[in-house]
Design a protein around this motif. Structure first.
Motif, PDB file in Angstrom:
ATOM      1  N   LYS A 121      15.308 -47.943  24.526  1.00 61.40           N
ATOM      2  CA  LYS A 121      15.991 -47.210  23.491  1.00 61.40           C
ATOM      3  C   LYS A 121      14.136 -46.499  23.251  1.00 61.40           C
ATOM      4  O   LYS A 121      14.087 -45.792  22.528  1.00 61.40           O
ATOM      5  CB  LYS A 121      16.623 -47.279  22.183  1.00 61.40           C
ATOM      6  N   ARG A 122      13.474 -47.622  22.409  1.00 63.02           N
ATOM      7  CA  ARG A 122      12.090 -48.030  21.462  1.00 63.02           C
ATOM      8  C   ARG A 122      11.318 -46.912  23.123  1.00 63.02           C
ATOM      9  O   ARG A 122      10.648 -46.264  22.195  1.00 63.02           O
ATOM     10  CB  ARG A 122      11.532 -49.478  22.195  1.00 63.02           C
ATOM     11  N   GLN A 123      11.172 -47.185  24.083  1.00 64.68           N
ATOM     12  CA  GLN A 123       9.950 -46.177  24.946  1.00 64.68           C
ATOM     13  C   GLN A 123      10.211 -45.310  24.821  1.00 64.68           C
ATOM     14  O   GLN A 123       9.518 -44.044  24.855  1.00 64.68           O
ATOM     15  CB  GLN A 123      10.460 -46.599  26.459  1.00 64.68           C
ATOM     16  N   GLN A 124      12.064 -44.509  24.601  1.00 64.24           N
ATOM     17  CA  GLN A 124      12.471 -42.992  24.845  1.00 64.24           C
ATOM     18  C   GLN A 124      11.932 -42.498  23.291  1.00 64.24           C
ATOM     19  O   GLN A 124      11.071 -41.224  23.621  1.00 64.24           O
ATOM     20  CB  GLN A 124      13.804 -43.359  24.344  1.00 64.24           C
ATOM     21  N   GLN A 125      11.909 -43.549  22.596  1.00 66.90           N
ATOM     22  CA  GLN A 125      11.431 -42.942  20.900  1.00 66.90           C
ATOM     23  C   GLN A 125       9.981 -42.754  21.151  1.00 66.90           C
ATOM     24  O   GLN A 125       9.973 -41.829  20.329  1.00 66.90           O
ATOM     25  CB  GLN A 125      12.473 -43.659  19.935  1.00 66.90           C
ATOM     26  N   GLN A 126       9.207 -43.394  20.974  1.00 66.24           N
ATOM     27  CA  GLN A 126       7.264 -43.022  21.893  1.00 66.24           C
ATOM     28  C   GLN A 126       7.427 -42.044  22.438  1.00 66.24           C
ATOM     29  O   GLN A 126       6.571 -41.438  21.814  1.00 66.24           O
ATOM     30  CB  GLN A 126       6.860 -44.509  21.733  1.00 66.24           C
ATOM     31  N   SER A 162       7.430 -42.368  14.491  1.00 64.39           N
ATOM     32  CA  SER A 162       8.228 -43.343  15.777  1.00 64.39           C
ATOM     33  C   SER A 162       8.301 -44.732  14.783  1.00 64.39           C
ATOM     34  O   SER A 162       9.082 -45.363  15.298  1.00 64.39           O
ATOM     35  CB  SER A 162       7.146 -43.501  16.493  1.00 64.39           C
ATOM     36  N   GLU A 163       7.688 -45.415  13.796  1.00 60.29           N
ATOM     37  CA  GLU A 163       7.850 -46.358  13.428  1.00 60.29           C
ATOM     38  C   GLU A 163       8.771 -46.286  12.534  1.00 60.29           C
ATOM     39  O   GLU A 163       9.862 -47.426  12.248  1.00 60.29           O
ATOM     40  CB  GLU A 163       6.441 -46.532  13.129  1.00 60.29           C
ATOM     41  N   GLU A 164       9.459 -45.329  11.839  1.00 55.69           N
ATOM     42  CA  GLU A 164      10.602 -45.246  11.096  1.00 55.69           C
ATOM     43  C   GLU A 164      11.637 -45.343  11.886  1.00 55.69           C
ATOM     44  O   GLU A 164      12.667 -46.225  11.423  1.00 55.69           O
ATOM     45  CB  GLU A 164      10.136 -44.522  10.108  1.00 55.69           C
ATOM     46  N   LYS A 165      11.895 -44.498  12.894  1.00 51.03           N
ATOM     47  CA  LYS A 165      12.612 -44.302  13.892  1.00 51.03           C
ATOM     48  C   LYS A 165      12.991 -45.888  14.560  1.00 51.03           C
ATOM     49  O   LYS A 165      14.275 -45.975  15.079  1.00 51.03           O
ATOM     50  CB  LYS A 165      12.651 -43.672  14.650  1.00 51.03           C
ATOM     51  N   VAL A 166      11.736 -46.685  14.638  1.00 48.83           N
ATOM     52  CA  VAL A 166      12.728 -48.167  15.453  1.00 48.83           C
ATOM     53  C   VAL A 166      12.662 -48.911  14.208  1.00 48.83           C
ATOM     54  O   VAL A 166      13.811 -49.798  15.155  1.00 48.83           O
ATOM     55  CB  VAL A 166      11.138 -48.074  15.847  1.00 48.83           C
ATOM     56  N   VAL A 167      12.597 -48.732  13.444  1.00 46.97           N
ATOM     57  CA  VAL A 167      12.961 -49.817  12.317  1.00 46.97           C
ATOM     58  C   VAL A 167      14.491 -49.423  11.750  1.00 46.97           C
ATOM     59  O   VAL A 167      15.323 -50.675  12.224  1.00 46.97           O
ATOM     60  CB  VAL A 167      12.287 -49.560  11.007  1.00 46.97           C
ATOM     61  N   VAL A 168      14.546 -48.198  12.210  1.00 42.75           N
ATOM     62  CA  VAL A 168      16.616 -47.334  11.808  1.00 42.75           C
ATOM     63  C   VAL A 168      16.808 -48.454  12.943  1.00 42.75           C
ATOM     64  O   VAL A 168      18.371 -48.546  12.448  1.00 42.75           O
ATOM     65  CB  VAL A 168      16.982 -46.387  11.644  1.00 42.75           C
ATOM     66  N   LEU A 169      16.627 -48.600  14.507  1.00 42.44           N
ATOM     67  CA  LEU A 169      16.891 -48.766  15.622  1.00 42.44           C
ATOM     68  C   LEU A 169      17.484 -49.737  15.589  1.00 42.44           C
ATOM     69  O   LEU A 169      18.415 -50.323  15.852  1.00 42.44           O
ATOM     70  CB  LEU A 169      16.508 -47.710  16.455  1.00 42.44           C
TER      71      LEU A 169
END
Length: 355
Positions: free
Chosen positions: A260-265, A274-281
């Motif tokens: 998921k992190r690779q897809q979001q980045q 990108s960093e905000e989405k990773v924190v929420v994820l």
């Protein structure tokens, strides 16, 4: 010779064998016996002497069944503890392979029949509502059976390999836990943790039949003792099973988060978003992992308790095989109850989220 030694040691004149009384901490009980003797003048003199009672032999009076009676014997401690690689010996290896094959084949058959029945009910409902005709429903059923039967049995080798690897991993982990327990606890505790409920049930019932006459009291003591025996005897196995599934669960979440992190980045337009989405994820994934880990722990604990209860009841019905059979049935029933409860809870949560 033993009786004379005990008499000299405890200052008594007589030693007799009996099991009328409960055992004390020494395994002996003193009793008093009044005897009538004649002195030199011919008059009767009453004297009192102490006698030792050893609770080892049978008596004509009704005995009281105790835990000491049930587990009396000369069996060595940790008698049923297995070696670290005993499961890899030819006979044990073949038996475990057949067991895993039968389990996986039975699981495929059970799931196929369950899905077949569910699909049949849906098709019958569609026929009653007029959406399809009966010949069309029969044709769909035949196509589904042919397709699903071939597809599911194609997955049998991979499922068998996974189940086989999991079985031996759990077994090795059990032996590791037993080794750690032997370093921390004495042989008395280790004997409880490595006890085989099958042989324990047979010994307990054979002993109780020779000692107790009160059937109700006997059954109460047997159920209590076998519950604890099965509980402690299966504790390490359930801990190993829980540990393996917990590792599998954590690894699955790790792979999912990484993907998921690779897809979001790759899809993010800016580094900050990108960093905000990773924190929420990460927060959502951690919450889900904790919830499923708790569910797994509760499920395994409930299964252990139900397994112990089934083993206790099965001992009264059929000591040995009944113990094993009802113990496995109790574990299976616990799994079904927990799975159904979790499925209903998950469905309700989804409905609440939709509302």
């Amino acid at each position: 010779c033993g009786a004379r030694t005990l008499a000299a040691l405890f200052g008594t004149s007589q030693v007799r064998m009996s099991c009328i009384h409960l055992l004390n901490s020494y395994g002996l009980l003193a009793d008093s016996v009044r005897k009538q003797q004649k002195d030199d003048g011919g008059s009767i003199v009453k004297t009192t002497t102490n006698q030792m009672i050893l609770a080892t032999s049978l008596s004509m009076e009704s005995p009281v069944l105790t835990r000491e009676h049930l587990w009396a014997g000369n069996d060595p401690l940790c008698k049923h503890r297995k070696g670290f690689f005993d499961h890899l010996k030819p006979r044990a290896f073949i038996m475990s392979t057949l067991r895993v094959m039968i389990q996986q084949g039975t699981l495929i058959m059970a799931n196929f029949m369950s899905d077949q029945l569910e699909g049949e009910m849906k098709r019958n409902q569609s026929v009653q509502e007029g959406k399809i005709s009966q010949p069309e429903a029969d044709e769909q059923a035949q196509e589904w059976e042919k397709e699903e039967w071939e597809k599911r049995w194609k997955l049998f080798p991979s499922r068998l390999f996974t189940a086989f690897a999991k079985y031996h991993t759990i077994t090795i982990l059990m032996r590791s836990y037993e080794k750690l327990a032997s370093l921390r606890y004495d042989n008395v505790v280790l004997d409880k943790l490595t006890m085989d409920p099958f042989f324990a049930a047979k010994k307990l019932m054979s002993t109780s039949s020779q000692v107790a006459e009160n059937k109700a009291a006997e059954n109460t003591v047997i159920v209590k003792e076998m519950f604890y025996t099965t509980f402690w005897g299966n504790l390490i196995a359930f801990m190993a099973d829980y540990s393996v599934h917990q590792v599998i669960l954590c690894y699955g979440y790790y792979v999912y988060v990484r993907r998921k992190r690779q897809q979001q980045q790759q899809a993010a337009s800016s580094p900050s978003s990108s960093e905000e989405k990773v924190v929420v994820l990460d927060a959502a994934i951690l919450t889900s992992l904790l919830r499923k880990s708790t569910q797994l722990f509760v499920s395994r604990t409930f299964g252990l308790i139900c397994s112990a209860a089934g083993g206790a009841i099965g001992t009264l019905w059929w000591p040995g095989w009944g113990t094993v059979l009802l113990s496995n049935m109790g574990e299976g029933a616990a799994s079904v109850v927990m799975d159904d409860g979790l499925a209903i809870s998950s469905k309700n949560n989804k409905q609440n989220d939709g509302d």
